[in-house]
Structure formats: structure tokens, C-alpha cells
Design an enzyme around this catalytic site. Sequence first.
Site, PDB file in Angstrom:
ATOM      1  N   GLU A  63      17.531  75.290  41.811  1.00 37.50           N
ATOM      2  CA  GLU A  63      17.503  74.132  42.723  1.00 37.50           C
ATOM      3  C   GLU A  63      17.831  72.833  41.988  1.00 37.50           C
ATOM      4  O   GLU A  63      17.289  71.774  42.276  1.00 37.50           O
ATOM      5  CB  GLU A  63      16.160  74.048  43.449  1.00 37.50           C
ATOM      6  CG  GLU A  63      15.857  75.313  44.241  1.00 37.50           C
ATOM      7  CD  GLU A  63      14.472  75.337  44.863  1.00 37.50           C
ATOM      8  OE1 GLU A  63      13.815  74.275  44.924  1.00 37.50           O
ATOM      9  OE2 GLU A  63      14.028  76.426  45.272  1.00 37.50           O
ATOM     10  N   GLU A  74      15.200  82.686  46.625  1.00 25.94           N
ATOM     11  CA  GLU A  74      13.903  82.377  47.225  1.00 25.94           C
ATOM     12  C   GLU A  74      14.115  82.301  48.723  1.00 25.94           C
ATOM     13  O   GLU A  74      14.861  81.464  49.216  1.00 25.94           O
ATOM     14  CB  GLU A  74      13.335  81.064  46.693  1.00 25.94           C
ATOM     15  CG  GLU A  74      13.008  81.086  45.205  1.00 25.94           C
ATOM     16  CD  GLU A  74      12.452  79.755  44.706  1.00 25.94           C
ATOM     17  OE1 GLU A  74      11.938  78.973  45.533  1.00 25.94           O
ATOM     18  OE2 GLU A  74      12.555  79.498  43.487  1.00 25.94           O
TER      19      GLU A  74
END
Length: 298
Positions: A129, A238
Site C-alpha cells: 500500500e 488483503e
Amino acid sequence: MRRTPLAALLLAGVSFTTAGAAPCGVFGVTIPRDGRTLGALERKLGCTFTAVRWFQDWREPFDLPYARALTRERRALEVSWQPRILRGGAYVGVPYRSIAAGEHDAYVRAFARAVRTLGRPVSITFAPEMNGDWGAYQLGQKNTPQDFVRAWRHLHDVFRQERANVRWVWTPNILYPTARASYRALYPGDAYVDEVGLDGYNWGTTNPWNRWLTFEQTFAPSIRAVAALTRKPIQLGEVSSAERGGSKAGWIRDLCRTLPKYPQVKRLFWFHIRDQNVDWRLSTSQAALDAFKSCVRR
């Protein structure tokens, strides 16, 4: 989170696997390294995750005992390696340019040698991320996209020099309006990436600025964006849904129906962790567990 020493688990002959259980299909799991959660979840589901993903912070050695316990059960391994250090109760990011300059090479080489010692392939997601704006190591005036790319390439080269058997998984967050850089600006290049990942969640109505989104609404634009950038295989690193604002079980059923539309997605890691704001685990309701079990059977 305190975790059980894996050396003790190994000495005790502990097995995570549910004996005789079938694999959980294309699903892997992102899970705490506590020696208990994985087996407990698999017993509830009646299936075995063939791929396990866990987090490690900077300066933390590669968790060789944990990796050995998992590879003993023939699981694929993935480390989400976060360049951050806990200091004074808060996380501090490790600047990408310092990594690219080789200032951390002693630690990086020790990590790579431990991976090589395992003797099995390990996937590594460095700085997951990285396109976000909420974490200690994400972009800013002193952490540019160019710095990230140079750091990634340097790590790749060091691991290759150490002959560590690694697959490099580049994993940005799904697209969102306030991202500080495009996927293209952050992509290290096909020569340095083996697989592309995406992290994304249906937050439901857990906060005022989100709304309930289906699996396709959550991921489809980002899957198209990375597919336009590279032909590397895609995983979802995720994945989870909140319970608040809709039906989590329904969201899982929708995921199961929608996924065949995206054959480039080879694996999904369910995020089975409760953070300080939302409980993302599969076990938040029996309905969610039952929906997941039905999806695996399909």
C-alpha cells in the site's frame, strides 16, 4: 500482539493443518503469527489454506521458525515487509532513499540469507500500500515515487546477489481519489516484479465517508488498471468486508460469483485480522463462515 514462540511450537510438534481437509481453493490467508489462529480458523472452515501471508517490520529478522513450520505442511509463503520501526510507541517510516543508498544492507543481506536457508521459495511484498496516505512509510516530500522504485530495485538486486529464492509481489492499495502517485509512477518494471497484488476492503458503513461496495465495485477498476500496466499475474493480497452496512455473507457469495470474470487473478488472501477499528476476520458471524465454506466447495 504477543505471539507464541515458534521454536516452542516446533519442539512440541504442533501442526497447523486440519488433518485430511481439502484445500481452501484459490484462497490464502493473511493472519497473525501467534501459532493458534490459523489452525482454529481451518477447523471452523474444514479446509486448509495452501498459502499464508504475514507481516514483518523493518529490523525484524525473517521469521525462519515460523516459515519452517508452514513449509513443513507444504504451504506457500508470503511476507508483507513493512519499512517501519516502532519508536516511542509510534511507528516511524524508513526512508526509501536510505534503503536505495544501501544504508540498511547489513540487515537486508541477513534477511535474504535467512530466506535462502529455508530452501523454499518465499514471496515478498515490500512496502504494501505504498500509494496510500495513512502509513508511516508512504509517500511524502522526503519519500517520492522515484525513491520507492530505487529502493525496490536495490532490494531485488541484493536478494539476487545472496541467491535467495524470492518472488517479488508489488502490492499497492486499490485506486482511491487522494492517492499521491499513479500506479505507473510507482511500478519498478517487469524485470523487478514477479507478480502484482492489490489490497482492498469493503468498509461498509464503519465510518461516515464510506458506503457499502460489492466485490466488483471494490476491485474491478484497480484490476483493469494493473492489467493495463503489466501482464504479470495478479493476486489480491488483503481482501475483506465489514459486517456493518450490509451482509458480509452476501458479499462473500458475490465475490464467489464474480471472481471467474477475472481469470488473471490467481489467488486471494483473506485478511483474517481484527484491527483497532474493524473486525475483518472470517469468523465475525456464522453466516460469513458458511458463505465462505460454500464458496470453497464451488
